[in-house]
Scaffold this active site. Structure first.
Site, PDB file in Angstrom:
ATOM      1  N   CYS A 368      36.068  88.742  17.429  1.00  0.00           N
ATOM      2  CA  CYS A 368      37.078  89.678  17.824  1.00  0.00           C
ATOM      3  C   CYS A 368      37.601  89.689  19.337  1.00  0.00           C
ATOM      4  O   CYS A 368      38.681  89.723  19.610  1.00  0.00           O
ATOM      5  CB  CYS A 368      35.993  91.119  18.122  1.00  0.00           C
ATOM      6  SG  CYS A 368      34.367  90.930  17.033  1.00  0.00           S
ATOM      7  N   ARG A 397      25.308  81.862  15.059  1.00  0.00           N
ATOM      8  CA  ARG A 397      24.649  82.728  15.663  1.00  0.00           C
ATOM      9  C   ARG A 397      23.133  82.233  15.584  1.00  0.00           C
ATOM     10  O   ARG A 397      22.815  81.547  14.510  1.00  0.00           O
ATOM     11  CB  ARG A 397      24.568  84.257  14.521  1.00  0.00           C
ATOM     12  CG  ARG A 397      25.985  84.896  14.957  1.00  0.00           C
ATOM     13  CD  ARG A 397      26.197  86.329  13.918  1.00  0.00           C
ATOM     14  NE  ARG A 397      27.588  86.799  14.229  1.00  0.00           N
ATOM     15  CZ  ARG A 397      27.827  87.609  13.288  1.00  0.00           C
ATOM     16  NH1 ARG A 397      27.097  88.386  12.744  1.00  0.00           N
ATOM     17  NH2 ARG A 397      29.212  88.098  13.514  1.00  0.00           N
ATOM     18  N   GLN A 415      33.301  83.737   8.695  1.00  0.00           N
ATOM     19  CA  GLN A 415      33.903  85.005   8.455  1.00  0.00           C
ATOM     20  C   GLN A 415      35.164  85.209   8.172  1.00  0.00           C
ATOM     21  O   GLN A 415      36.055  84.502   8.594  1.00  0.00           O
ATOM     22  CB  GLN A 415      33.716  85.910   9.720  1.00  0.00           C
ATOM     23  CG  GLN A 415      32.438  86.375  10.090  1.00  0.00           C
ATOM     24  CD  GLN A 415      32.416  87.600  11.132  1.00  0.00           C
ATOM     25  OE1 GLN A 415      32.956  87.132  12.294  1.00  0.00           O
ATOM     26  NE2 GLN A 415      31.633  88.691  11.109  1.00  0.00           N
ATOM     27  N   ASP A 417      37.517  87.318   8.708  1.00  0.00           N
ATOM     28  CA  ASP A 417      37.424  88.194   9.708  1.00  0.00           C
ATOM     29  C   ASP A 417      38.908  88.700   9.866  1.00  0.00           C
ATOM     30  O   ASP A 417      39.828  87.979   9.829  1.00  0.00           O
ATOM     31  CB  ASP A 417      36.877  87.583  11.076  1.00  0.00           C
ATOM     32  CG  ASP A 417      36.284  88.744  11.989  1.00  0.00           C
ATOM     33  OD1 ASP A 417      36.260  89.826  11.340  1.00  0.00           O
ATOM     34  OD2 ASP A 417      35.802  88.372  13.137  1.00  0.00           O
ATOM     35  N   HIS A 419      41.169  91.896  12.456  1.00  0.00           N
ATOM     36  CA  HIS A 419      41.141  92.904  13.334  1.00  0.00           C
ATOM     37  C   HIS A 419      42.425  93.662  13.138  1.00  0.00           C
ATOM     38  O   HIS A 419      43.496  93.114  13.438  1.00  0.00           O
ATOM     39  CB  HIS A 419      40.542  92.445  14.637  1.00  0.00           C
ATOM     40  CG  HIS A 419      39.208  91.902  14.964  1.00  0.00           C
ATOM     41  ND1 HIS A 419      39.186  90.658  14.650  1.00  0.00           N
ATOM     42  CD2 HIS A 419      38.121  92.559  15.051  1.00  0.00           C
ATOM     43  CE1 HIS A 419      37.815  90.281  14.738  1.00  0.00           C
ATOM     44  NE2 HIS A 419      37.138  91.484  15.040  1.00  0.00           N
ATOM     45  N   LYS A 503      31.292 103.198  10.296  1.00  0.00           N
ATOM     46  CA  LYS A 503      31.656 102.228   9.511  1.00  0.00           C
ATOM     47  C   LYS A 503      31.427 102.577   7.871  1.00  0.00           C
ATOM     48  O   LYS A 503      30.767 103.281   7.689  1.00  0.00           O
ATOM     49  CB  LYS A 503      30.869 100.755   9.681  1.00  0.00           C
ATOM     50  CG  LYS A 503      29.257 101.044   9.677  1.00  0.00           C
ATOM     51  CD  LYS A 503      28.561  99.729   9.822  1.00  0.00           C
ATOM     52  CE  LYS A 503      27.131  99.826   9.704  1.00  0.00           C
ATOM     53  NZ  LYS A 503      26.353  98.675   9.833  1.00  0.00           N
ATOM     54  N   HIS A 549      37.232  96.465  12.798  1.00  0.00           N
ATOM     55  CA  HIS A 549      36.769  94.975  12.378  1.00  0.00           C
ATOM     56  C   HIS A 549      36.731  95.198  10.887  1.00  0.00           C
ATOM     57  O   HIS A 549      36.102  96.171  10.391  1.00  0.00           O
ATOM     58  CB  HIS A 549      35.511  94.664  12.769  1.00  0.00           C
ATOM     59  CG  HIS A 549      35.245  94.855  14.450  1.00  0.00           C
ATOM     60  ND1 HIS A 549      35.209  93.853  15.390  1.00  0.00           N
ATOM     61  CD2 HIS A 549      35.235  95.979  15.122  1.00  0.00           C
ATOM     62  CE1 HIS A 549      35.094  94.141  16.443  1.00  0.00           C
ATOM     63  NE2 HIS A 549      34.836  95.517  16.644  1.00  0.00           N
TER      64      HIS A 549
END
Ligand code: ZN
Ligand code: ZN
Length: 677
Positions: A368, A397, A415, A417, A419, A503, A549
């Site tokens: 992000c 992580r 990910q 991912d 945004h 979410k 996200h």
């Protein structure tokens, strides 16, 4: 309220005044004998705090038995528990999820009863229920043998047949400790010392001659443990310390019916057959290397090609749907993580910082802040919005050692991912587009069923949430509207939103009915503020954009793991690492094999020719073991006709067909991303 009667509140809203000391079984019987027979235990919730305090001071043993953190929380009790205070009472029948726990813990007592009858010198540890069954820890110098386990299981059946009631008894703690010390019951001594207060009454459960220090609750009698099985034996050091005696942990499982028990083992067998760690090795898809470290995935060529197809599909779809692709670094200065807040809230999940010349750096746990920096790099006007940045970003992580699990729980993953930066007015259409996209992912990769959860805030807990009331309301309403207008059933979970926004989570249901959390669409009112993001509105003023996200595979690694298990390694044609295996019957057909291979490769297929000097059947078997969708066999006859003999996975020999026809058919299946062959 008189001192001799108490009010019992029932789930239907009715209240019964009953004499103090009435049991849940009495209440059940007063409703219907059938309900009484179906009940296993009861769930009590104190009606108010005052009553709980009184209960503790009146009856020390109860307080020590149920020394729960939250005294107002519901607690499970025996059907024979004497109710002395005002409570909400819920009868726990076999259908209640808690019932199985009570049954399985009771089965652990039956196991311990059997062990002591057969091996009286054994010392008892403890025997809790687990998610899939129960275990009991024993100390005995001689290890149990497989024959012992069989004898124990047979003895358990006798204990069940005797249908002994589980009876709760109390004894002063000091007396109990003295008895345990006298008998050399070192584990029981430890548990009583640790989990009860001096001066307390401690509770025991007796069935027949067997007695065990225990908090309860249990089913009414051993006869309720109808379907059970002793499953395995493992060694464990007492309190996990290798200087301590080694215990023997006997595992088992129990259900309310033989049918449930059989289904459980059938499911386990099927899950084991589909285990992605086993298939990953067998099909040579991926590995985890001891030398490199736990939770880090090595994609082998056959796994990597599937990943390429997944990634290509995802990137193409992103472009088609108005996203822009970006690439960002794997590390960044700690200052960035301070600005984003990760350094404060998320540090425990991040790899420790590393020092370079100019500053401290950290590996990224999320993408992000990087996408935000790209957004911030140039001024934005309302005409630029929505801005949608997508990246297949590798993140790292920290997971505790011992918690890693194949591809499902890892320390480094990718990910898919994205945004989205948009105006509040664009929220609804952006969410709708994300949900469409998530559905496309699930359908394309072969999942028919999924469940949706909407996590919203708790407006009464205002202090715990970032962002304006307006934005929370708008975002929650948009999420609601989108799901409703699409007729997507969903469960709202109030108060479950992250502090930074509501979410939607999409959980897919795999072929075994297991739920997997994958896609998530998440609002964020926090990061745009922390990074002071802006756009110039139609009014010429500066405004803060809303940020979304979203990840659809979630983690590419995890999604791949789920795919492997969902398909049991038999991937549909468009995903299969080797789509077509070629089996020339003898060496003189190798030239024709080369021609067939070239034609298939020209048509875009992934092909392998088995040109070893092996028997045809061995070659076919090897391709079949690799779950290859099509195996083409050819000898003189096929070569003469420009044909191939087709073996289809799961369908067997389909006979001979012209090569051109096969190519046309297979090409169509790949284009349709067909699940069928
Ligand atoms: Zn017990
Ligand atoms: Zn993000």
């Amino acid at each position: 309220m008189s001192t001799n009667t108490i009010a019992v509140h029932l789930p239907d809203g009715s209240i019964r005044e009953v004499p103090s000391g009435t049991t849940p079984l009495d209440v059940a019987n007063s409703i219907s004998p059938r309900l009484a027979a179906a009940s296993v235990a009861a769930r009590l919730t104190p009606v108010d705090q005052y009553v709980v305090k009184k209960l503790e001071s009146e009856d020390g043993s109860e307080a020590s038995m149920y020394a729960a953190d939250d005294p107002s929380a519901p607690r499970l009790v025996d059907l024979s528990f004497p109710i002395k205070e005002r409570v909400h009472l819920e009868l726990v029948t076999e259908k209640d999820p808690d019932a199985l726990k009570v049954l399985r813990h009771s089965a652990a007592h039956v196991l311990a009863t059997a062990v002591l009858e057969l091996f009286p010198e054994t010392k008892l540890g403890h025997g809790p229920a687990t998610d899939s069954g129960f275990f009991y820890d024993f100390y005995r110098e001689k290890p149990f043998t497989p024959e012992d386990l069989a004898a124990i299981e047979a003895k358990m059946a006798e204990v069940v047949a005797r249908n002994e009631p589980f009876v709760r008894e109390h004894e002063p703690r000091e007396q109990a400790l003295a008895e345990f010390a006298r008998d050399g019951d070192f584990m029981k001594t430890h548990f009583v010392t640790r989990f009860t207060e001096p001066g307390a009454q401690v509770s025991f459960y007796r069935n027949g001659a067997f007695i065990d220090f225990c908090r309860g609750p249990h089913v009414p009698s051993t006869g309720r443990v109808k379907a059970f099985k002793v499953t395995s034996l493992a060694g464990a050091y007492w309190l996990g310390d290798e200087k301590n005696p080694q215990l023997q942990r006997i595992y088992g499982t129990a259900f309310f019916s033989k049918k449930d028990l059989d289904e459980h083992f059938a499911r386990l067998e099927e899950a084991a057959r589909r285990d992605h760690r086993v298939l990953g090795k067998q099909l040579d898809l991926f590995s985890i290397q001891e030398l490199a470290g736990a939770g880090l995935i090595f994609w082998h060529p056959r796994g990597a090609i599937i990943r390429k197809i997944m990634e290509d599909w995802m990137r193409d779809e992103c472009l088609r749907r108005g996203y822009q692709l970006v690439y960002t670094p794997h590390v960044a200065r700690v200052n960035l993580w301070q600005t984003s807040g990760h350094e404060g809230f998320y540090a425990g999940n991040m790899y420790t910082p590393m020092e370079l010349d100019d500053a401290m750096y950290r590996i990224k746990p999320m993408n992000c802040p990087f996408h935000i920096l790209i957004y911030k790099n140039s001024p934005k006007s309302y005409r630029d919005l929505p801005v949608r940045y997508a990246e297949l970003g590798n993140v790292y992580r920290y997971e505790r050692s011992g918690t890693m699990h194949g591809l499902l729980r890892v320390r480094g993953f990718t990910q898919d991912d994205a945004h989205i930066f948009c105006t509040p007015q664009q929220i609804e259409s952006e969410v709708a587009a994300c949900i469409d996209f998530a559905e496309a992912v699930l359908k394309t990769f072969g999942f028919q069923e999924y469940k949706v959860e909407l996590s919203t805030w708790d407006p009464n807990d205002r202090a715990h949430y970032a962002g304006s009331n307006e934005n929370w309301d708008l975002a929650s309403r948009s999420l609601d509207n989108v799901l409703k207008s699409r007729g997507i059933p969903y469960k709202t979970i109030p108060g479950e939103a992250a502090f930074y926004g509501p979410k939607i989570d999409v959980k897919l249901v795999d072929v075994l009915g297991r739920l997997w959390q994958l896609s998530t669409v998440q609002f964020d009112f926090n990061l745009p503020a922390r990074f002071e993001l802006e756009y110039v509105g139609e009014d010429g003023e500066r405004h803060q954009p809303v940020m979304v996200h979203r990840a659809l595979f979630g983690s590419v690694e995890r999604f791949f793991g789920v795919l492997i298990e969902h398909y049991a390694g038999a991937f549909p044609l468009w995903l299969a690492p080797v789509q077509i295996g070629l089996v020339p019957i003898s060496e003189r057909h190798l030239a024709y094999a080369q021609k067939v291979e070239a034609a298939l490769k020209d048509a875009g297929f992934r092909v392998e020719t088995d040109d070893r000097n092996e028997k045809m059947n061995a070659k076919i078997r090897d391709f079949a073991n690799q779950k290859t969708p099509y195996i083409l066999v050819f000898g003189d006859k096929e070569e003469g006709a420009g044909a191939v003999s087709v073996r289809t996975r799961g369908k067997g020999d389909q006979g001979s067909m012209p090569l051109a026809d096969f190519i046309a058919k297979a090409t169509a299946l790949v284009e349709m991303q067909s699940m069928e062959l």
